[in-house]
Motif scaffolding. Structure first.
Motif, PDB file in Angstrom:
ATOM      1  N   PHE A  12      -9.958 -77.398  54.894  1.00  0.00           N
ATOM      2  CA  PHE A  12      -9.637 -78.096  56.140  1.00  0.00           C
ATOM      3  C   PHE A  12      -9.397 -77.162  57.320  1.00  0.00           C
ATOM      4  N   SER A  13      -9.082 -75.913  57.043  1.00  0.00           N
ATOM      5  CA  SER A  13      -8.787 -75.000  58.151  1.00  0.00           C
ATOM      6  C   SER A  13      -9.956 -74.110  58.534  1.00  0.00           C
ATOM      7  N   ARG A  14     -11.059 -74.156  57.769  1.00  0.00           N
ATOM      8  CA  ARG A  14     -12.185 -73.264  58.060  1.00  0.00           C
ATOM      9  C   ARG A  14     -12.769 -73.537  59.444  1.00  0.00           C
ATOM     10  N   ASN A  15     -13.163 -74.777  59.725  1.00  0.00           N
ATOM     11  CA  ASN A  15     -13.789 -75.089  61.010  1.00  0.00           C
ATOM     12  C   ASN A  15     -12.836 -74.913  62.198  1.00  0.00           C
ATOM     13  N   PRO A  16     -11.589 -75.394  62.123  1.00  0.00           N
ATOM     14  CA  PRO A  16     -10.679 -75.136  63.252  1.00  0.00           C
ATOM     15  C   PRO A  16     -10.460 -73.654  63.534  1.00  0.00           C
ATOM     16  N   THR A  17     -10.372 -72.856  62.476  1.00  0.00           N
ATOM     17  CA  THR A  17     -10.189 -71.415  62.675  1.00  0.00           C
ATOM     18  C   THR A  17     -11.416 -70.789  63.307  1.00  0.00           C
ATOM     19  N   LEU A  18     -12.613 -71.213  62.854  1.00  0.00           N
ATOM     20  CA  LEU A  18     -13.854 -70.691  63.427  1.00  0.00           C
ATOM     21  C   LEU A  18     -13.961 -71.064  64.900  1.00  0.00           C
ATOM     22  N   GLN A  19     -13.673 -72.307  65.232  1.00  0.00           N
ATOM     23  CA  GLN A  19     -13.725 -72.731  66.634  1.00  0.00           C
ATOM     24  C   GLN A  19     -12.714 -71.988  67.488  1.00  0.00           C
ATOM     25  N   ALA A  20     -11.543 -71.734  66.936  1.00  0.00           N
ATOM     26  CA  ALA A  20     -10.523 -70.984  67.676  1.00  0.00           C
ATOM     27  C   ALA A  20     -10.996 -69.568  67.971  1.00  0.00           C
ATOM     28  N   ASN A  21     -11.630 -68.927  67.000  1.00  0.00           N
ATOM     29  CA  ASN A  21     -12.135 -67.571  67.210  1.00  0.00           C
ATOM     30  C   ASN A  21     -13.254 -67.542  68.249  1.00  0.00           C
ATOM     31  N   VAL A  22     -14.160 -68.533  68.180  1.00  0.00           N
ATOM     32  CA  VAL A  22     -15.286 -68.575  69.123  1.00  0.00           C
ATOM     33  C   VAL A  22     -14.785 -68.794  70.552  1.00  0.00           C
ATOM     34  N   THR A  23     -13.913 -69.773  70.740  1.00  0.00           N
ATOM     35  CA  THR A  23     -13.415 -70.062  72.094  1.00  0.00           C
ATOM     36  C   THR A  23     -12.570 -68.909  72.633  1.00  0.00           C
ATOM     37  N   SER A  24     -11.819 -68.253  71.769  1.00  0.00           N
ATOM     38  CA  SER A  24     -11.029 -67.102  72.217  1.00  0.00           C
ATOM     39  C   SER A  24     -11.940 -65.961  72.662  1.00  0.00           C
ATOM     40  N   HIS A  25     -13.029 -65.745  71.917  1.00  0.00           N
ATOM     41  CA  HIS A  25     -13.982 -64.694  72.290  1.00  0.00           C
ATOM     42  C   HIS A  25     -14.649 -65.014  73.623  1.00  0.00           C
ATOM     43  N   LYS A  26     -15.031 -66.269  73.840  1.00  0.00           N
ATOM     44  CA  LYS A  26     -15.649 -66.659  75.108  1.00  0.00           C
ATOM     45  C   LYS A  26     -14.693 -66.449  76.273  1.00  0.00           C
TER      46      LYS A  26
END
Length: 409
Positions: A12-26
């Protein structure tokens, strides 16, 4: 149960964590872009708009990070609650057995401590699962990269080549695109020859420059330096044979001498000064606060655009390359700088070296004896400068006559 919760946490935390990393990088990339172009943003009144765009990206990043932390924290809280429940249940069961005389009080306390010690690593793993996922993602990305980019094979050292460049049906597809920006272009550059590459914006001049330096690999055709294809030279060796001045000049944190010496930790002073003199930048550098030891930043610091371009030209001429490729070399130069550039081109020709100049301004091709005209990624003309210019004028006049006749009709 705790192991099941761990796997549920991962799911359940894989996608939220991935999205958090992507948006933080942007958001970080946007912040860096705004910082690098701060003067332009301030001058054009874009500060408020740029801040609002960054704030939207940052708010999105924070929202995704909070969501990922909430998901991971929920499972951590569930794990902690279950651990405390199990520990309390064990104490209750132990107390019951003590009252029944089937266990001593010391054994009850020892069992509670042992259970707490056994469950603590699982609880910690669930709490730090986001970090584990990032590490796993990084490992997988690194493995994919190493599989796609194999280790470079050792190449047989070749002697220093002549300034003979042979381009055969060259086709270039820029990285990340599926359409060729340069199509079956062929020409030959002889030692001591200066070739001007002209054409409208988007014709493929900068693409050709990147291909001739080996930065972009051909999708078709071949580029040969003194008979050997560019991939027969190791990248660092090829860089010593081909000098390159990109359209967008970028210096690096360090001294002027280190920048001219291509970031060598121990610059060869004689070669640095010789390159600066060839670029007619020696006197300009001596006027800087600490001369060749003046420190500059990635953006150039207090250096003007013309000063940065002349230092970059000296960097392109460092260590006597046999071919020099200049992409819009006089875009930031004043009259004195343009004269210095033409002097450098004359010197290269006199030494039997070759030079290719991608240019829009006529002053940049003053010392060129041959012109290559590109149009929509193809070779439109190649030959002596006067002949190509006459053909361009004749074609332009013919186009005007055709347009005028069409208007009369």
């Amino acid at each position: 149960m705790l192991v099941l919760i761990t796997f549920l946490n991962q799911m359940f935390s894989r996608n939220p964590t991935l999205q958090a990393n992507v948006t933080s990088h942007k958001a970080s990339l946007m912040s860096e872009e705004i910082r690098n172009e701060s003067e332009m943003i301030q001058a054009m009144g874009m500060r408020g708009a740029a801040f609002r765009r960054w704030k939207v990206a940052r708010d999105n990043s924070l929202g995704q990070t909070v969501l990922a932390n909430d998901v991971s924290g929920s499972f951590s809280s569930m794990t902690k609650t279950l651990r405390l429940f199990l520990q309390s249940a064990m104490l209750g069961l132990g107390a019951y057995l003590v009252l029944k005389g089937q266990m001593t009080a010391g054994a009850m306390i020892a069992g509670s401590i042992l259970m707490g010690r056994a469950l603590a690593p699982i609880e910690m793993a669930i709490g730090q699962w986001a970090l584990v996922q990032r590490a796993q993602k990084g490992w997988n990305s690194l493995a994919d990269l190493l599989e796609k980019v194999p280790a470079e094979q050792p190449r047989t050292a070749l002697p220093k080549p002549r300034a003979l460049l042979d381009v055969q049906s060259l086709t270039i597809v820029p990285p990340g695109e599926n359409r060729a920006s340069l199509k079956t272009v062929s020409f030959r550059v002889e030692p001591g020859q200066a070739v001007g590459v002209i054409g409208p914006s988007g014709a493929g001049k900068s693409t050709l420059a990147r291909a001739l330096t080996g930065v972009w690999r051909p999708a078709g055709g071949m580029v040969r330096l003194d008979g050997a294809s560019l991939d027969q030279y190791a990248p660092d060796v090829l860089g010593t044979h081909i000098g390159y001045l990109p359209q967008r000049v970028q210096l690096f944190d360090g001294t002027v001498a280190e920048n001219i010496a291509r970031l060598s930790p121990e610059p060869d002073a004689d070669k640095v000064v010789a390159a600066a003199k060839k670029a007619a930048a020696h006197d300009m550098i001596l006027k800087l606060p600490d001369g060749y030891d003046t420190r500059v930043t990635a953006g150039g610091g207090r250096l003007s655009g013309g000063q940065m371009q002349r230092i970059a030209l000296a960097r392109a001429l460092y260590d006597d390359p046999v071919i020099v490729i200049l992409d819009e070399p006089n875009s930031n130069l004043d009259n004195e700088g343009s004269q210095a550039l033409n002097h450098a081109i004359r010197s290269l020709k006199a030494e039997g070296r070759s030079c290719l100049i991608m240019a829009h301004r006529p002053a940049a091709i003053q010392e060129c004896d041959t012109l290559l005209m590109l149009d929509q990624g193809t070779r439109a003309a190649f030959g002596p400068k006067e002949k190509v210019l006459r053909e361009m004028v004749a074609n332009h006049e013919e186009l005007q006559r055709s347009t005028a006749m069409g208007g009369v009709r």
